[in-house]
Design an enzyme around this catalytic site. Structure first.
Site, PDB file in Angstrom:
ATOM      1  N   ASP A  81     -12.337   5.225  -3.827  1.00 52.18           N
ATOM      2  CA  ASP A  81     -12.935   3.911  -4.088  1.00 52.18           C
ATOM      3  C   ASP A  81     -13.802   3.895  -5.340  1.00 52.18           C
ATOM      4  OD1 ASP A  81     -11.871   2.314  -2.093  1.00 52.18           O
ATOM      5  OD2 ASP A  81     -13.268   3.097  -0.600  1.00 52.18           O
ATOM      6  N   ILE A 131      -3.791   0.573  -3.170  1.00 51.61           N
ATOM      7  CA  ILE A 131      -4.269  -0.796  -3.378  1.00 51.61           C
ATOM      8  C   ILE A 131      -5.724  -0.809  -2.959  1.00 51.61           C
ATOM      9  CG2 ILE A 131      -4.175  -3.219  -2.722  1.00 51.61           C
ATOM     10  CD1 ILE A 131      -1.286  -3.082  -2.374  1.00 51.61           C
ATOM     11  N   ASP A 132      -6.578  -0.834  -3.945  1.00 54.47           N
ATOM     12  CA  ASP A 132      -8.003  -0.950  -3.659  1.00 54.47           C
ATOM     13  C   ASP A 132      -8.293  -2.444  -3.559  1.00 54.47           C
ATOM     14  OD1 ASP A 132     -10.697  -0.199  -3.383  1.00 54.47           O
ATOM     15  OD2 ASP A 132     -11.037  -0.666  -5.492  1.00 54.47           O
ATOM     16  N   ASP A 176      -6.251   5.353  -4.841  1.00 56.11           N
ATOM     17  CA  ASP A 176      -6.264   4.238  -3.901  1.00 56.11           C
ATOM     18  C   ASP A 176      -5.085   3.362  -4.314  1.00 56.11           C
ATOM     19  OD1 ASP A 176      -6.716   2.170  -2.166  1.00 56.11           O
ATOM     20  OD2 ASP A 176      -8.888   2.191  -2.420  1.00 56.11           O
ATOM     21  N   GLU A 196      -5.081   7.453   0.005  1.00 53.15           N
ATOM     22  CA  GLU A 196      -5.584   6.767   1.195  1.00 53.15           C
ATOM     23  C   GLU A 196      -4.589   6.719   2.354  1.00 53.15           C
ATOM     24  OE1 GLU A 196      -7.143   2.838   0.462  1.00 53.15           O
ATOM     25  OE2 GLU A 196      -8.249   2.887   2.348  1.00 53.15           O
ATOM     26  N   ASP A 250       0.845  -1.206   0.000  1.00 55.12           N
ATOM     27  CA  ASP A 250       0.000   0.000   0.000  1.00 55.12           C
ATOM     28  C   ASP A 250       0.876   1.250   0.000  1.00 55.12           C
ATOM     29  OD1 ASP A 250      -3.000  -0.249   0.356  1.00 55.12           O
ATOM     30  OD2 ASP A 250      -2.344  -1.672   1.863  1.00 55.12           O
ATOM     31  N   THR A 303      -7.615  -4.278  -0.450  1.00 57.93           N
ATOM     32  CA  THR A 303      -6.475  -4.837   0.306  1.00 57.93           C
ATOM     33  C   THR A 303      -6.767  -6.279   0.747  1.00 57.93           C
ATOM     34  OG1 THR A 303      -6.264  -2.615   1.186  1.00 57.93           O
ATOM     35  CG2 THR A 303      -4.828  -4.259   2.123  1.00 57.93           C
TER      36      THR A 303
HETATM   37  P1  AMP Z   1     -14.674  -4.077  -2.425  1.00 62.36           P
HETATM   38  O1  AMP Z   1     -13.490  -4.818  -2.875  1.00 62.36           O
HETATM   39  O2  AMP Z   1     -15.646  -3.767  -3.491  1.00 62.36           O
HETATM   40  O3  AMP Z   1     -15.276  -4.731  -1.230  1.00 62.36           O
HETATM   41  O4  AMP Z   1     -14.167  -2.653  -1.988  1.00 62.36           O
HETATM   42  C1  AMP Z   1     -12.963  -2.516  -1.320  1.00 62.36           C
HETATM   43  C2  AMP Z   1     -12.902  -1.159  -0.747  1.00 62.36           C
HETATM   44  O5  AMP Z   1     -14.031  -0.918   0.061  1.00 62.36           O
HETATM   45  C3  AMP Z   1     -11.749  -0.985   0.177  1.00 62.36           C
HETATM   46  O6  AMP Z   1     -10.613  -0.591  -0.532  1.00 62.36           O
HETATM   47  C4  AMP Z   1     -12.189   0.065   1.126  1.00 62.36           C
HETATM   48  O7  AMP Z   1     -11.735   1.327   0.736  1.00 62.36           O
HETATM   49  C5  AMP Z   1     -13.691   0.044   1.036  1.00 62.36           C
HETATM   50  N1  AMP Z   1     -14.288  -0.324   2.318  1.00 62.36           N
HETATM   51  C6  AMP Z   1     -13.660  -0.542   3.496  1.00 62.36           C
HETATM   52  N2  AMP Z   1     -14.537  -0.814   4.471  1.00 62.36           N
HETATM   53  C7  AMP Z   1     -15.762  -0.759   3.906  1.00 62.36           C
HETATM   54  C8  AMP Z   1     -17.077  -0.934   4.397  1.00 62.36           C
HETATM   55  N3  AMP Z   1     -17.312  -1.235   5.663  1.00 62.36           N
HETATM   56  N4  AMP Z   1     -18.097  -0.790   3.532  1.00 62.36           N
HETATM   57  C9  AMP Z   1     -17.887  -0.505   2.247  1.00 62.36           C
HETATM   58  N5  AMP Z   1     -16.651  -0.332   1.703  1.00 62.36           N
HETATM   59  C10 AMP Z   1     -15.594  -0.445   2.529  1.00 62.36           C
HETATM   60 MG    MG Z   2     -10.172   1.141  -1.375  1.00 59.46          MG
END
Ligand code: AMP
Ligand code: MG
Length: 351
Positions: A329, A179-180, A177, A114, A89, A182
């Site tokens: 995001d 690393i989106d 981001d 981030e 990251d 993680t």
């Molecule tokens: P995804 O892979 O679609 O689940 O999205 C990942 C991203 O969701 C992460 O990089 C975070 O920035 C974000 N994220 C973290 N916690 C939450 C949460 N509680 N609800 C929704 N998105 C989140």
């Molecule tokens: Mg993210």
């Protein structure tokens, strides 16, 4: 056309999130539940910025690939919110910031990202900082383009902290981001390096590097396709459509969202992590729409990339109550998917 569920103010958090449509809404082509507002600033070319963004995301992707391949338990740290943060990251953010600043040489560089170096500056973060610095230098030296003297730990910390901008509705701001997804990264699954440029509060370009996404459609069962080859780079510039090339640098191809307009034939994407989106709700909406296929659960904005080339037709995302979406995001993914849409209009019907 489905309505927008997210609006950008250019600030770090996204304030308005609402359901994309009521379950009764007739779904029209294309079946995009997430159609986000992108900019009508067609007069600017942003060519130099796009080239810099593609380079930055690709270099960062190389670092992430190295780390994921040799992932060790000790690479995981805890932030105060308990989300896992890895050396990748920080390394990815340092590299994107370094490459953008170097390529663009702009006096008013602003990056909303981030990570920050708070934990790395502590006594307990020194070992990790050393490892990040080594990784950053190793990645830069393996790239012929960057004939630079090695960065010091302080250079790396400064590059990470370039991402501290608060953004805002005026001027230009990069949004990153590093690393989106993680959690997907740590699992060995999908993740993305997501980089976008906002100009006067509008997304004008976006790049998604998805190192683990197959080049072939993830819905494709064609045995003769390059099914096993992974590593996609998606990019879009306002008014210019969306393109995909391999992270190894193949010729770009223009991509388009699915033209399916019958929900019974559509498949839908959602988060892999149940903690990030209400799976029960998306399941019941999909059922009411008449979707027959099971959900395709993928981490990160790789979903937007896959959606932009028509691998699936719907993306449903319903964060749990109280969660505030962050612009990093969705910013890059939003322009990648709207750029590949058959409709040029934004959600208000404006060009
Ligand atoms: P995804 O892979 O679609 O689940 O999205 C990942 C991203 O969701 C992460 O990089 C975070 O920035 C974000 N994220 C973290 N916690 C939450 C949460 N509680 N609800 C929704 N998105 C989140
Ligand atoms: Mg993210």
């Amino acid at each position: 056309m489905a309505s927008s569920i997210v609006s950008f103010s250019g600030l770090k958090s996204i304030n308005s999130v609402r359901l994309p449509f009521s379950a009764r809404t007739k779904v029209v082509k294309p079946l995009l539940s997430l159609l986000l507002r992108t900019a009508p600033i067609a007069s600017m070319s942003y060519e130099k910025e796009l080239t810099a963004a593609k380079t930055a995301a690709s270099v960062a992707a190389r670092l992430c690939q190295k780390v994921q391949a040799a992932l060790l338990q000790s690479d995981v740290q805890s932030k105060s919110d308990k989300s896992p943060v890895t050396v990748a990251d920080y390394g990815s953010q340092a590299l994107v910031s370094f490459v953008l600043e170097r390529e663009l040489q702009s006096e008013s560089f602003s990056l909303v990202a981030e990570e920050d170096s708070g934990d790395l500056r502590k006594e307990t973060g020194q070992e990790m900082l050393e490892r990040i610095t080594k990784l950053v230098n190793k990645t830069l030296s393996s790239d012929e383009t960057y004939n630079v003297s090695p960065l010091s730990a302080e250079d790396v910390v400064k590059a990470i902290d370039s991402g501290k901008s608060e953004g805002g509705p005026l001027g230009r701001h990069w949004v990153l981001d590093p690393i989106d997804g993680t959690k997907g990264f740590l699992r060995g699954d999908q993740y993305a390096i997501a980089l976008a440029l906002l100009d006067e509060g509008k997304v004008v370009l976006g790049v998604l590097a998805c190192p683990n996404l197959p080049l072939a459609s993830i819905g494709s069962h064609d045995q003769h396709s390059s099914q096993n080859q992974v590593g996609c780079l998606f990019y879009a510039k306002v008014g210019c459509g969306t393109y995909m090339e391999s992270l190894d640098g193949s010729s770009p191809i223009k991509v388009n969202v699915s033209a399916i307009d019958n929900p019974a034939e559509a498949s839908f994407f959602e988060s892999f992590e149940a903690a990030h989106s209400l799976h029960d709700l998306s399941g019941s909406i999909a059922k009411k729409l008449g979707v027959q296929a099971p959900p395709v659960r993928i981490d990160s904005q790789a979903k937007y990339g896959a959606l932009s080339r028509g691998d699936g037709a719907i993306y449903l995302r319903f964060p749990h109550k109280g969660y505030r979406e962050k612009i990093w995001d969705h910013a890059a993914g939003s322009i990648v998917v709207t750029g590949s849409s058959h409709e040029e209009d934004d959600w208000r019907g404006m060009k």
